[in-house]
Write a protein that holds these residues in place. Structure first.
Motif, PDB file in Angstrom:
ATOM      1  N   ARG A 267       0.957  -1.202  -0.040  1.00 19.78           N
ATOM      2  CA  ARG A 267       0.004   0.021   0.057  1.00 19.78           C
ATOM      3  C   ARG A 267       0.570   1.308   0.052  1.00 19.78           C
ATOM      4  O   ARG A 267       1.935   1.288   0.638  1.00 19.78           O
ATOM      5  N   VAL A 269       0.772   5.547   0.414  1.00 18.81           N
ATOM      6  CA  VAL A 269       0.010   6.709   0.536  1.00 18.81           C
ATOM      7  C   VAL A 269       0.091   7.995  -0.400  1.00 18.81           C
ATOM      8  O   VAL A 269       1.219   8.480  -0.766  1.00 18.81           O
ATOM      9  N   LEU A 306      -4.607   9.812   8.351  1.00 15.50           N
ATOM     10  CA  LEU A 306      -4.450  10.821   7.266  1.00 15.50           C
ATOM     11  C   LEU A 306      -5.052  12.200   7.613  1.00 15.50           C
ATOM     12  O   LEU A 306      -6.240  12.308   7.789  1.00 15.50           O
ATOM     13  N   SER A 312      -5.483  10.054  -0.261  1.00 11.40           N
ATOM     14  CA  SER A 312      -5.836   8.765  -0.519  1.00 11.40           C
ATOM     15  C   SER A 312      -4.619   7.313  -0.599  1.00 11.40           C
ATOM     16  O   SER A 312      -3.692   7.787  -0.515  1.00 11.40           O
ATOM     17  N   ILE A 313      -5.168   6.150  -0.497  1.00 16.42           N
ATOM     18  CA  ILE A 313      -4.468   5.159  -0.331  1.00 16.42           C
ATOM     19  C   ILE A 313      -4.427   4.274  -1.742  1.00 16.42           C
ATOM     20  O   ILE A 313      -5.479   3.837  -2.264  1.00 16.42           O
ATOM     21  N   GLN A 315      -2.778   0.745  -3.946  1.00 16.79           N
ATOM     22  CA  GLN A 315      -2.324  -0.525  -3.638  1.00 16.79           C
ATOM     23  C   GLN A 315      -1.557  -1.192  -4.867  1.00 16.79           C
ATOM     24  O   GLN A 315      -2.036  -1.057  -5.804  1.00 16.79           O
TER      25      GLN A 315
END
Length: 491
Positions: A267, A269, A306, A312-313, A315
């Motif tokens: 993941r 950020v 956050l 947002s994240i 992946q």
């Protein structure tokens, strides 16, 4: 005589010159011997890894090896077991077998053959120090060397054995009988680290000569060689395995590294500054700077705050590690094909295999083992010929030279398969003694015991039958003559 080349011995060399040349030749083999031994022991650094990968992984994979260089020679050696020695007439030589066991050769020959498979050669020394029973000693490759007559692969011209006690190095040079000179054994010593060779004084009585006439009359050192071709030196059985072994080890290292970093979804950020924390002066309470927050702490705590709007994240999907496994699988199959090692020995794929399919899978290994029996058998036969000479039995030595070495069947079969095969051989008239010798693990002494028990059983049955039918035979003639006067008197 042809002019001598550098480093090659001649019969005209003095013993010390001959010893020095052979010792130098033995030293020249040391590097390769160490390499093959390291491969067999699994001590092999990553060879095909890039410098960047090596710097990144450090010594993480230093002790790892998926060691096929051990499996390949071990698989062959397991099929090489000596059962008996036969003379020229085909009968078992019991004295040879007694000498074989007396010297524990039935155990140590397996170690010598394994050394020959791994490092291309080992050696055996036949000697008779007491004048009675001869000794057979197996010697590793780095401690002996045999020199042959030019143009011959079997006629030994000289042999050298070396060893040390930690402070001194000892050597015994054996030479052949030549030009009126008898076969000799020259014993020398020197301090560790070099120096000149001097007559040996350590470990032998002061009254005993340093230079001995060899009563055997021949060089008693035999090379047990893993032969491959007519020309060239003997070869290691793992020479073709080493490059693929290096490739497999490197692939495993890359797989483990990928498993550590990319086997799980990753993941990221986005749209947020790197997290930092303020540095506060403990005396004034003022903010004097900031420092980065270790990102590993978020992963450990499984928590991420956050604070910026719009962050947002994303992946990354997990890496597919099966690509590594497929390449490793192909490399191992190449090892199996090149060394004729059954795939089930290397890959463990042996579920629900029919007997015929299993026999077909092992056919290459069986043929390879039988070929090794032929070549190693020639060397072992020469060992036992020298043992007979050392024991003063020239006639038996000549018989063994024309005889053969019997090996255990290289093909593994079940007891039911052996019983079925022996029954069919019996049906075409093969004698019982020959059938019994075909059974794996049955030694000549056991066959002799079975013959004795069979003959005793047959004799006992014949005696019982003779006793049971004794009253049904013709009457004694003497009884009839005695009865005639009585009949006349009655008339």
């Amino acid at each position: 005589m042809f002019p001598d080349t550098a480093g090659r011995i001649t019969d005209d060399d003095t013993p010390d010159v001959m010893l020095g040349k052979l010792r130098a030749k033995l030293d020249g083999r040391e590097a390769k011997t160490k390499e093959w031994n390291s491969l067999y022991d699994g001590d092999r650094p990553l060879k095909y890894a890039s410098p960047e990968f090596t710097d990144q992984s450090g010594g993480l994979f230093e002790g790892f090896s998926d060691n096929w260089c051990k499996t390949v020679p071990d698989t062959v050696r397991e099929r090489l077991a000596i059962v008996a020695f036969h003379g020229e007439d085909g009968t078992p030589d019991k004295e040879a077998m007694r000498a074989w066991r007396r010297n524990h050769a039935d155990v140590e020959v397996g170690l010598a053959i394994l050394d020959a498979l791994v490092v291309a050669r080992s050696h055996a020394l036949v000697w008779n120090p007491s004048g009675d029973a001869s000794d057979i000693t197996f010697i590793p490759s780095g401690q002996a060397i045999v020199d042959y007559v030019p143009g011959s692969r079997n006629a030994r011209r000289a042999g050298l054995r070396v060893w040390s006690d930690g402070s001194h190095e000892f050597a015994t040079l054996f030479t052949r009988a030549f030009n009126g000179r008898p076969a000799m054994a020259y014993r020398r010593q020197r301090t560790m680290g070099g120096g000149s060779w001097t007559p040996r004084t350590i470990g032998i009585p002061t009254s005993e000569k340093t230079d001995l006439v060899n009563p055997i009359g021949e060089v008693p050192l035999i090379e047990i060689a893993n032969r491959a071709r007519l020309h060239g030196a003997p070869q290691s059985e793992i020479a073709s395995v080493a490059p693929l072994q290096d490739a497999v080890n490197t692939l495993w290292a890359h797989l483990f590294t990928a498993a550590d970093f990319a086997a799980l979804p990753q993941r990221v950020v986005m749209g947020m500054d790197k997290p930092v924390k303020d540095l506060i002066d403990s005396a004034t309470g003022d903010i004097i700077g900031e420092e980065d927050v270790p990102l590993g702490q978020y992963s450990k705590d499984r928590l991420l705050w956050l604070s910026r709007q719009g962050a947002s994240i994303g992946q990354f999907t997990a890496a597919d590690l099966t690509a590594y496994l497929k390449v490793i699988d192909v490399a191992v199959r190449h090892i199996a094909a090149q060394t004729r090692t059954p795939p089930q020995y290397l890959l463990g794929e042996m579920a629900n295999i029919a007997a015929d399919a299993l026999e077909a899978a092992e056919s290459g290994l069986v043929a390879k083992a039988m070929d090794k029996q032929l070549h190693f058998g020639s060397d072992v036969r020469e060992i036992m010929r020298l043992e007979a000479l050392a024991s003063g039995q020239q006639k038996r030595a000549a018989s063994l030279a024309m005889g053969k070495v019997l090996w255990r069947d290289a093909q593994y079969r079940s007891e039911a398969q052996y019983a079925d095969a022996l029954t069919k051989y019996k049906a075409i008239g093969v004698p019982d003694e020959a059938l019994w010798r075909m059974i794996p693990g049955i030694e000549p002494e056991q066959v002799d015991e079975w013959v004795r028990l069979r003959d005793a059983q047959a004799a006992a049955a014949a005696s019982a039958a003779a006793t049971a039918f004794a009253g049904f035979g013709p009457k004694d003639q003497g009884d009839d003559e005695e009865a005639e006067p009585d009949e006349e008197a009655a008339a």
